[in-house]
Motif scaffolding. Structure first.
Motif, PDB file in Angstrom:
ATOM      1  N   ALA A  17       0.839  -1.203   0.000  1.00 22.58           N
ATOM      2  CA  ALA A  17       0.000   0.000   0.000  1.00 22.58           C
ATOM      3  C   ALA A  17       0.875   1.255   0.000  1.00 22.58           C
ATOM      4  O   ALA A  17       0.676   2.167  -0.805  1.00 22.58           O
ATOM      5  N   ASP A  18       1.864   1.282   0.890  1.00 22.05           N
ATOM      6  CA  ASP A  18       2.699   2.474   1.027  1.00 22.05           C
ATOM      7  C   ASP A  18       3.559   2.708  -0.216  1.00 22.05           C
ATOM      8  O   ASP A  18       3.636   3.839  -0.727  1.00 22.05           O
ATOM      9  N   VAL A  19       4.196   1.672  -0.698  1.00 28.98           N
ATOM     10  CA  VAL A  19       5.106   1.839  -1.835  1.00 28.98           C
ATOM     11  C   VAL A  19       4.337   2.131  -3.119  1.00 28.98           C
ATOM     12  O   VAL A  19       4.750   2.962  -3.930  1.00 28.98           O
ATOM     13  N   SER A  20       3.197   1.455  -3.322  1.00 24.06           N
ATOM     14  CA  SER A  20       2.438   1.700  -4.555  1.00 24.06           C
ATOM     15  C   SER A  20       1.828   3.105  -4.559  1.00 24.06           C
ATOM     16  O   SER A  20       1.655   3.693  -5.626  1.00 24.06           O
ATOM     17  N   ARG A  21       1.516   3.650  -3.389  1.00 19.27           N
ATOM     18  CA  ARG A  21       1.013   5.030  -3.337  1.00 19.27           C
ATOM     19  C   ARG A  21       2.159   6.031  -3.510  1.00 19.27           C
ATOM     20  O   ARG A  21       1.966   7.108  -4.061  1.00 19.27           O
ATOM     21  N   ILE A 105      -1.757  -4.700  -8.259  1.00 17.99           N
ATOM     22  CA  ILE A 105      -1.942  -3.589  -7.333  1.00 17.99           C
ATOM     23  C   ILE A 105      -1.362  -2.328  -7.951  1.00 17.99           C
ATOM     24  O   ILE A 105      -0.220  -2.336  -8.441  1.00 17.99           O
ATOM     25  N   GLU A 106      -2.130  -1.260  -7.930  1.00 17.09           N
ATOM     26  CA  GLU A 106      -1.659   0.048  -8.385  1.00 17.09           C
ATOM     27  C   GLU A 106      -2.202   1.126  -7.469  1.00 17.09           C
ATOM     28  O   GLU A 106      -3.388   1.108  -7.119  1.00 17.09           O
ATOM     29  N   ASP A 107      -1.331   2.026  -7.065  1.00 17.04           N
ATOM     30  CA  ASP A 107      -1.729   3.192  -6.262  1.00 17.04           C
ATOM     31  C   ASP A 107      -2.584   2.800  -5.055  1.00 17.04           C
ATOM     32  O   ASP A 107      -3.593   3.441  -4.751  1.00 17.04           O
ATOM     33  N   GLY A 108      -2.190   1.745  -4.370  1.00 14.85           N
ATOM     34  CA  GLY A 108      -2.869   1.352  -3.142  1.00 14.85           C
ATOM     35  C   GLY A 108      -4.146   0.570  -3.311  1.00 14.85           C
ATOM     36  O   GLY A 108      -4.827   0.261  -2.327  1.00 14.85           O
ATOM     37  N   VAL A 109      -4.500   0.217  -4.548  1.00 13.93           N
ATOM     38  CA  VAL A 109      -5.731  -0.529  -4.806  1.00 13.93           C
ATOM     39  C   VAL A 109      -5.389  -1.878  -5.430  1.00 13.93           C
ATOM     40  O   VAL A 109      -4.665  -1.947  -6.434  1.00 13.93           O
ATOM     41  N   ALA A 110      -5.896  -2.952  -4.840  1.00 14.05           N
ATOM     42  CA  ALA A 110      -5.653  -4.297  -5.332  1.00 14.05           C
ATOM     43  C   ALA A 110      -6.885  -4.810  -6.070  1.00 14.05           C
ATOM     44  O   ALA A 110      -8.014  -4.649  -5.597  1.00 14.05           O
TER      45      ALA A 110
END
Length: 224
Positions: A17-21, A105-110
């Motif tokens: 979540a943190d890294v993808s955001r 997963i992209e930008d905190g959304v799976a």
């Protein structure tokens, strides 16, 4: 059997979540994942303009016990990770409903896809909520076994037509040649293939949006 696609908004804290955001333009594809007693292990393909920056953020995240680069090329890296907060894996394990791979997963959304009985799918939703994960149901549809769409005779004829090149462009076999190959009349062959084509096309079209839209617009339409 029902197949559901869920868009899960991951909370802050888990590394993905943190890294993808932090890198919203990067893509994270979980190829395989296994939950352990207190940790989870996964093979993840990372796609980004600056892969080194993404890998550095992963290596410094407290929730990742280890990050090992298994393969590398321009803009893409495949890494093996160990994490102490595999929330999606925990929800799947507790509901008894495995998440289908790969998982994007992209930008905190799976984007989570599961297939199972209605009770299992509902239990997955409850488990996600219990873990503090917000989600929306993008779609639910009845998953059909392709082998059950056609009769044995229809399937045999379709496979023969494909093998002979009837559906190639340009065609390598005529309708007459297909009919002679399977030992039926040309008119019977034509009628049977038309039924097969209608069945297959209708099944395919049922999964398409009513208007040609890109992926982002389609998701936005689900939650205006």
């Amino acid at each position: 059997m029902p197949q559901a696609r869920l868009l899960v908004d991951l909370p802050d804290g888990p590394w993905i979540a943190d890294v993808s955001r932090e890198f919203p333009d990067a893509g994270f594809r979980v190829l395989t994942a296994v939950p352990g007693e207190s940790a989870g292990f996964a093979l993840v393909r990372v796609s980004a303009r600056d892969v080194d920056a993404v890998l550095s953020a992963m290596e410094s995240h407290d929730a990742l016990a280890s990050v090992s680069v298994m393969a590398r090329e321009d803009g893409v890296a495949t890494v093996r990770i160990e994490t102490d907060a595999p929330l999606l894996l925990l929800a799947a394990k507790r509901s008894g409903l495995p998440i289908e791979m790969p998982l994007d997963i992209e930008d905190g959304v799976a984007e989570v896809e599961v297939t199972g009985e209605h009770e299992r799918v509902a239990e997955m939703g409850r488990r996600l909520s219990d873990l503090g994960l917000e989600f929306e149901v993008e779609r639910v549809r009845q998953r059909v076994n392709p082998a059950r769409l056609l009769t044995d005779r229809q399937r045999e004829l379709l496979l023969a037509a494909v093998d002979l090149g009837y559906y190639d462009v340009p065609r390598r076999a005529t309708l007459t040649e297909v009919a002679e190959h399977v030992g039926i009349a040309k008119s019977t062959c034509s009628e049977t293939l038309q039924r097969v084509e209608r069945t297959v096309v209708r099944e395919f079209v049922d999964d398409l949006p009513s208007h040609p839209v890109d992926e982002e617009a389609e998701v936005a339409a689900v939650d205006p």
